[in-house]
Every structure is written in C-alpha cells, then in structure tokens.
Design a protein around this motif. Sequence first.
Motif, PDB file in Angstrom:
ATOM      1  N   CYS A   7      31.130  15.917  46.850  1.00 19.21           N
ATOM      2  CA  CYS A   7      30.545  14.951  47.848  1.00 19.21           C
ATOM      3  C   CYS A   7      31.282  15.237  49.322  1.00 19.21           C
ATOM      4  O   CYS A   7      32.435  15.454  49.315  1.00 19.21           O
ATOM      5  CB  CYS A   7      30.797  13.440  47.444  1.00 19.21           C
ATOM      6  N   TYR A  65      25.356  14.162  48.742  1.00 15.26           N
ATOM      7  CA  TYR A  65      26.141  12.715  48.397  1.00 15.26           C
ATOM      8  C   TYR A  65      26.132  12.514  46.891  1.00 15.26           C
ATOM      9  O   TYR A  65      24.973  12.495  46.514  1.00 15.26           O
ATOM     10  CB  TYR A  65      25.880  11.606  49.478  1.00 15.26           C
ATOM     11  N   CYS A  66      27.216  11.883  46.674  1.00 17.43           N
ATOM     12  CA  CYS A  66      27.163  11.537  45.189  1.00 17.43           C
ATOM     13  C   CYS A  66      26.536  10.123  45.135  1.00 17.43           C
ATOM     14  O   CYS A  66      26.052   9.751  43.992  1.00 17.43           O
ATOM     15  CB  CYS A  66      28.796  11.351  44.847  1.00 17.43           C
ATOM     16  N   SER A  67      26.251   9.479  45.968  1.00 18.71           N
ATOM     17  CA  SER A  67      25.842   8.050  45.820  1.00 18.71           C
ATOM     18  C   SER A  67      25.233   7.557  47.237  1.00 18.71           C
ATOM     19  O   SER A  67      25.094   8.170  48.146  1.00 18.71           O
ATOM     20  CB  SER A  67      26.785   7.094  45.386  1.00 18.71           C
ATOM     21  N   GLU A  68      23.999   6.524  47.124  1.00 20.51           N
ATOM     22  CA  GLU A  68      23.583   6.099  48.168  1.00 20.51           C
ATOM     23  C   GLU A  68      24.666   5.402  49.389  1.00 20.51           C
ATOM     24  O   GLU A  68      24.488   5.524  50.476  1.00 20.51           O
ATOM     25  CB  GLU A  68      22.400   4.956  47.847  1.00 20.51           C
ATOM     26  N   ASP A  69      25.798   4.968  48.655  1.00 15.79           N
ATOM     27  CA  ASP A  69      26.862   4.219  49.695  1.00 15.79           C
ATOM     28  C   ASP A  69      27.569   5.209  50.569  1.00 15.79           C
ATOM     29  O   ASP A  69      27.752   5.128  51.735  1.00 15.79           O
ATOM     30  CB  ASP A  69      27.810   3.413  48.731  1.00 15.79           C
ATOM     31  N   CYS A  70      27.778   6.336  49.786  1.00 14.78           N
ATOM     32  CA  CYS A  70      28.294   7.641  50.751  1.00 14.78           C
ATOM     33  C   CYS A  70      27.264   8.051  51.642  1.00 14.78           C
ATOM     34  O   CYS A  70      27.947   8.581  52.722  1.00 14.78           O
ATOM     35  CB  CYS A  70      28.770   8.654  49.673  1.00 14.78           C
ATOM     36  N   PHE A 120      30.260  15.937  41.551  1.00 18.47           N
ATOM     37  CA  PHE A 120      29.091  15.381  40.721  1.00 18.47           C
ATOM     38  C   PHE A 120      28.320  16.583  40.341  1.00 18.47           C
ATOM     39  O   PHE A 120      28.223  17.600  41.065  1.00 18.47           O
ATOM     40  CB  PHE A 120      28.536  14.100  41.549  1.00 18.47           C
TER      41      PHE A 120
END
Length: 332
Positions: A82, A100-105, A89
């Motif tokens: 990430c 990115y590993c998630s939407e927050d990142c 990930f």
Amino acid sequence: MPSCEYCGKEFNKTNNVQKFCTEDCRIKNHNQKKKRTIKVMKCEYCQKAYNNGTARQKYCSEKCRINAKARRVAKPTIKKECRVCKKEFTVEGKSRNAVYCSEDCRKQRWKSRLVEKNCANCNQPFKAAKRTLCCSTECKIEYFDTRVELNCIICGKNFKTYKSRIEREASQKCCSEECYRESRRTGKRINCYCDSCGEGFYKAPSLQEKHRNNFCSTECMGTFYSESGLFAGENSPTYFGSFEKHKKYYGPNWLAQRRKTRRRDNYTCQRCGITEDEYGQQLSVHHKVPFVMFKDYKEANLLDNLLSVCEPCHRKIHSGKNHPTKYEKQIL
C-alpha cells in the motif's frame, strides 16, 4: 398412472411426452439402445466418482464444469504494498491494478494532495486540487460567465446576454421571444422613420431596401402621395390621357347588351366556369377587341365581341401585353 419404460415404476408426468421417471433412467435406456457401456470415472474438479454417460464427459455436474473453467481463466493473485500505510495486501481479478489496501488509505492520500488557496470568484480560502479555481459550482458558473447585464426595451426586466450578440441588431435587446415580438408590433425597436409624419417605427431591412418610401400607416402613405402627386396625372401607371379622350362611357346600349351577354352565357364565367350564384355577385362583361379600338359604340358592343367572365379572370385577361396602359395613344 404411467409407468417408466426402463424400470417399470409408476410416476407422475410433468409433460405429455415424458416416458421415464428420472433422467438416469432415460440415459440408461439410451445407452442400452446404442449398446454403450457405462463407466465409473472421477470428476476432474471435485474428484468424486460418477457414471460416465458420454465419452467426452469430464465433470460430474454442470457446477463443477463452471468452477473448473473459472479456475483455468482466473489470473494468479498478486501481492502488493500500500502506498500510504506500507502494508502488504493481495489482489486478484479486476482489482489487480489497485494501489491502496483500503478506501480509508485512498481518501487519506487524496487529502494529502489538497492545496490551500483562495477562490477566484469570492476570494474565500479553501482546500482543493491544484487545477481547481473556485470553491463551489455556483462560484465557478459566476466566474466563467462573460455575459453583460442589460434592461429589456419592452418590460424593463434585467437580463444577461453575450457581448458578441449585443453588436447584432437581433432579438438580444429583449429579455425573451415574446418581448421581441411585442417590440416589432409596437414599434419600440425603431430602425426606420416615416416619410410623412417623421415618427419612428420598425420595418424589416429587406423591405426598406425594396421600397422607395417608408410609412408608419396607410393614412400617412395616402397623405404623402396626395400632397406630393407622386402617382397623380401623368405619373400614374394607369394614365390614358385627359378625361375627354378617355373612353370610359360604353354607349347608351351598354347595359342592355351586358344583360343579353350574361343571359347568353347562362350566367357562367367562360374561363373558369363559376356561376353567379357561387360567385355571389354579377359577372363582368369583357370586350374581346378593346372598346377604345372602335369609333362606333354599336360595333364595339356587339354580342360577338362580348364575353362573360368573373373579376379575377377579367384581371388575368388584361394583364401583360393586354393591359390598358399598353394601348397606343394615337388610337385614343
């Protein structure tokens, strides 16, 4: 109840052509007729044993076939790092391009790129990307709007229009199409002046080029022509000469000959066939050879020289070379 043709068991039909109680009985009956041997094989996907009905069958069911195809087509999983939190990930399929590993990142990365600046329209501070100029959609519309404010010449309403359209003399001086039409009817949009009274009014530019004089009304036109004598006397296109030379009186027998002609023609126009009842008034009587060509009214008013016609047809006869203005003056 019907019985199965292979095992002999009774069963309820689901349709009129059903002959076997189950699908297995149908396949076994088919293989028996074709003299095929049923083999026990292993499914290539789930490794379960099943009875092979056809030579090319590799899977025990349709579900296994679909899963096996998905396994062949699917791309291998990829491990990535990430860009924000630096964690590892795994991605597969359509998401293999993810960074990115998630939407927050992803949101955290986007917020880190925002720059503090002032709105180009209202000058208020805000955070946005480098290319963004305005703090809101309303400010953006107002900032890029190059129109100029004007007052409608009819209703006085304030409206906006583009500078390039103001230079034209079209409908941009009015706030709407209705006001533009009203300006043409009322003459508030003045582009011409009356040659008689001097009052301003609207007239199409094409008609101004076509007409020699411009008038705001029929009364002004009549006053101007009567005072100037532009179409009076010798200037009139229908001028024959003096009233003494103009043979307007057709003789004492004219009315009687006129009635005889209409009766002879059965009160019908000899050109278009309309009757006096349809026409709504008496038909005109035309001299085949013009009256001015004769010295004696009796010869001019002979029935052979008269013809019953309606007024529109009468005008067509006297148009062009047969117009009374074309007669030679020496005959008069």
